[in-house]
Design a protein around this motif. Sequence first.
Motif, PDB file in Angstrom:
ATOM      1  N   UNK A 318      47.083  56.257  69.986  1.00 53.19           N
ATOM      2  CA  UNK A 318      47.858  56.974  70.995  1.00 53.19           C
ATOM      3  C   UNK A 318      47.491  58.457  71.029  1.00 53.19           C
ATOM      4  N   UNK A 319      47.049  58.973  69.880  1.00 47.26           N
ATOM      5  CA  UNK A 319      46.688  60.379  69.807  1.00 47.26           C
ATOM      6  C   UNK A 319      45.292  60.543  69.234  1.00 47.26           C
ATOM      7  N   UNK A 320      44.544  61.496  69.761  1.00 47.42           N
ATOM      8  CA  UNK A 320      43.252  61.884  69.216  1.00 47.42           C
ATOM      9  C   UNK A 320      43.344  63.354  68.836  1.00 47.42           C
ATOM     10  N   UNK A 321      42.947  63.733  67.607  1.00 48.56           N
ATOM     11  CA  UNK A 321      43.070  65.136  67.191  1.00 48.56           C
ATOM     12  C   UNK A 321      42.343  66.130  68.088  1.00 48.56           C
ATOM     13  N   UNK A 322      41.273  65.675  68.737  1.00 48.41           N
ATOM     14  CA  UNK A 322      40.532  66.555  69.642  1.00 48.41           C
ATOM     15  C   UNK A 322      40.799  66.119  71.089  1.00 48.41           C
ATOM     16  N   UNK A 323      41.885  66.623  71.625  1.00 50.66           N
ATOM     17  CA  UNK A 323      42.271  66.303  72.997  1.00 50.66           C
ATOM     18  C   UNK A 323      42.458  67.591  73.785  1.00 50.66           C
TER      19      UNK A 323
END
Length: 362
Positions: A318-323
């Motif tokens: 659901x989340x990517x650290x590099x967004x």
Amino acid sequence: MTILRRTLLAGAAAVTALGMATAAGAQDDKTKVGFVFVGPVGDGGWTYEHNQGRLAVEEEFGDQVETVFVENVAEGPDSERVMTQMALNGADLIFTTSFGYMDPTINVAKKFPDVKFEHATGYKTAENVSTYSARFYEGRAIQGLIAGSMTESNIIGYIGSFPIPEVIRGINSAYIQAKKVNPDVQFKIVWVYTWFDPAKEADAAKVLIEQGADVVLQHTDSTAPQAAAQTAGGVYTFGQASDMYEYAPEPRISSIIDNWAPYYIERTKAVMDGTWESVSRWDGIAEGMVGIGEITSAVPDDVKAAALEMKDKIASGEMHPFTGPLKKQDGSDWLAEGETADDGTLAGMNFYVEGIEGEIPQ
């Protein structure tokens, strides 16, 4: 000597020879697995966890395998000598566990096409060479959230080993998340040009603390920064590669844990059953290769809850650290709103994101 005695002696000799041959055959049937370590197995960090993976292989396969290792092997020509000796001594599979072993691994693999090689954190492969690494930047993102929330001076120190993409990714990832929860945060980075040197690591930690850092992150392998922070008092740290829980509940308030055991078992089994193929593996929190150590009572409950929520979102995808939106340090656009970084860019990352001060050493 009677004919009967000669016959008995000959029979005994034959049985003895058969027994020796059987024992030798049993030895030959073992899969021999070698490990080349950049630091000591007791470093409490990177090499310690790789050695835990080696021990897990022994526990999993018992007398079907034999493992050997050499510790404190310098990156460069000496590592090539160690790998060559392992291959000559009958290793079927060799794990080379540091970035600087990349070219030596490729060189030795060419000389021993029947030996399988696994190189950690590199990018060069061959028919008998695989690569594997962990998405450490996922754990760094969680550390960044905690660090940005915990700092009172708004200065976070970071001990960098070598200015390679793996380390630069970690700095960027931690900074992005720290900045989100604390817009006033600053990163100060000290490069020590070593993976394991307790004296240099301790000195780096002291320098950062003197510069006002009250949270220190590290991409080096010893517990020396933890000890330095403990002595200084009022400084928070994070375990690197291993839990380093002996410094909890503070200064060490959480950690990134590298879990190599499942991969080492899987790849050893592939050699044993003849299914080994060259692969490039890059696993993270979702696959269990990156773990997050206990977040201690020194961290407020709301910060801990936010960190664990981030961990779950990273694991689920659901989340990517590099967004995005994200810019590079020079102000140029990098990622648009909602866009995430591709693996190719991350694997070769050679730039800081906007807001980090200083230059990347060349």
